[in-house]
Design an enzyme around this catalytic site. Structure first.
Site, PDB file in Angstrom:
ATOM      1  N   ASN A 144       0.812  -1.214   0.000  1.00 29.34           N
ATOM      2  CA  ASN A 144       0.000   0.000   0.000  1.00 29.34           C
ATOM      3  C   ASN A 144       0.851   1.272   0.000  1.00 29.34           C
ATOM      4  OD1 ASN A 144      -2.455   1.697   0.258  1.00 29.34           O
ATOM      5  ND2 ASN A 144      -3.408  -0.253   0.789  1.00 29.34           N
TER       6      ASN A 144
ATOM      7  N   HIS B  26       3.213   0.150  -2.916  1.00 30.77           N
ATOM      8  CA  HIS B  26       3.567  -1.258  -3.141  1.00 30.77           C
ATOM      9  C   HIS B  26       5.046  -1.482  -3.426  1.00 30.77           C
ATOM     10  CE1 HIS B  26      -0.492  -2.435  -2.701  1.00 30.77           C
ATOM     11  NE2 HIS B  26      -0.907  -2.320  -3.953  1.00 30.77           N
TER      12      HIS B  26
ATOM     13  N   HIS C 254      -1.266  -9.889  -3.898  1.00 24.65           N
ATOM     14  CA  HIS C 254      -2.185  -9.031  -4.647  1.00 24.65           C
ATOM     15  C   HIS C 254      -3.027  -9.838  -5.642  1.00 24.65           C
ATOM     16  CE1 HIS C 254      -3.715  -5.408  -6.553  1.00 24.65           C
ATOM     17  NE2 HIS C 254      -2.977  -4.643  -5.758  1.00 24.65           N
TER      18      HIS C 254
ATOM     19  N   GLU D 277      -6.329  -7.938   0.488  1.00 24.28           N
ATOM     20  CA  GLU D 277      -4.900  -7.849   0.762  1.00 24.28           C
ATOM     21  C   GLU D 277      -4.647  -7.583   2.250  1.00 24.28           C
ATOM     22  OE1 GLU D 277      -3.103  -5.052  -2.271  1.00 24.28           O
ATOM     23  OE2 GLU D 277      -5.235  -4.905  -2.778  1.00 24.28           O
TER      24      GLU D 277
END
Length: 325
Positions: A55, A81, A151, A279
């Site tokens: 994130n 990410h 993911h 996630e």
């Protein structure tokens, strides 16, 4: 490489330590692509191991042990990410393989994407008890940040079989974290009851997808604060496939695939809402906010996390109750 046991078969790619396909009773339920290059060009992180940090971090900036760091900003002004070439774009080394498991390793060197420390990451995928278990281990020679996740995009109706909006979903969370225009949490913990973010009871992914609160994010792309290690449940009325997600991570990002834009994958063209992501993670930007667990990995200390996808199909007789990581 293929690993399988019971009703589950998973194909794992070393590039990005990635789930390329995940079949339940022969039905592939994850979006994927045909080559490493296709994964990179897709821009959607599909199936990849994410890191060093899942994130966003606002402007990529944080302070650790009194020292300021500025990570690469690859999402507007923010870090997302792991940066320009996160773990999903790295080639992992296979260190062990059996019929139902594969273990992969990657060394992220000091300064990669401007993170401190040489971080060695091990990811083990195991198929057993009608589940896919992912075990993450990391150690660094300097204090650093680390928050792994996977993911995978799911469509329990079958990958490439249209959108996922008819999939049923329940998220075990009473609160989510509102975000600003850059999808950075504001620091507030907001109750989901009575809002479109309420998945405390099973409902369709698309039941409230057109709500005003979701227009800016093209659907769901929000962090939930989990009540326990039982994170979520999803199911398809078309295939009878049911999935439970367990984790020791404190939060869960629910993304409904609103930014998928017609990329060609291994099972057809993936348009908007072709798959959803669940996630497990730390709260985005937690390192810069009060009141949230921090994704800090101390020098020399091995840290572990796990994610489990547990499945049943048909009449549910195949279902095996939860196990730890």
């Amino acid at each position: 490489m293929i690993i399988k046991d019971g009703i589950i078969e998973a194909e794992i790619f070393p590039f990005g330590a990635r789930i390329n396909s995940l079949k339940v009773n022969g039905a592939d339920i994850t979006l994927g692509f045909n080559s490493d290059e296709d994964y990179v060009n897709s821009g959607c992180y599909a199936g990849g191991t994410i890191g060093r940090l899942a994130n966003r971090i606002t402007e990529g900036k944080f302070t650790l042990n009194g020292k300021g760091y500025a990570l690469n900003a690859n999402d507007g002004k923010n870090h997302l990410h792991g940066g320009y070439k996160g773990f999903d774009k790295k080639m992992f080394t296979v260190t062990e393989q059996t019929d139902n498991s594969v273990t992969m390793e990657y060394l992220s060197v000091d300064g990669e994407e401007n993170y401190p420390g040489n971080l060695r990451l091990t990811v083990k995928f195991t198929v057993k008890n009608n589940s896919l278990l992912m075990e993450y281990r990391a150690v660094s020679d300097k204090d650093t940040l680390w928050c792994p996740t996977n993911h995978a995009y799911f469509n329990l109706d079958g990958a490439g079989k249209g959108d996922c909006l008819g999939n049923m979903l329940e998220i075990n969370a009473d609160c989510c974290t509102p975000v600003d225009n850059g999808l950075i949490p504001t620091g507030e913990k907001r109750a989901v009851k009575g809002t479109p973010f309420d998945f405390t009871k099973l409902k369709k992914v698309g039941e409230e997808i057109g709500a005003e609160e979701l227009k800016a994010t093209l659907g769901y792309d929000h962090n939930y604060i989990l009540n326990s290690d039982r994170a979520a449940h999803a199911e398809s009325k078309l295939t009878g496939i049911r999935m439970d997600v367990y984790t020791d991570l404190p939060c869960l990002q629910f993304y409904s695939g609103g930014q998928l834009n017609g990329v060609k994958g291994k099972s057809g063209v993936y348009n908007k809402y072709a798959g959803f992501c669940l996630e497990p993670q730390y709260c985005p930007n937690a390192v810069n906010m009060q009141g949230f667990d921090k994704p800090v990995l101390k020098a020399g200390e091995e840290k572990k996390h796990f994610i489990v996808y547990e499945f049943s199909a048909g009449d549910g007789k195949n279902r095996i109750r939860r196990h730890g990581g």
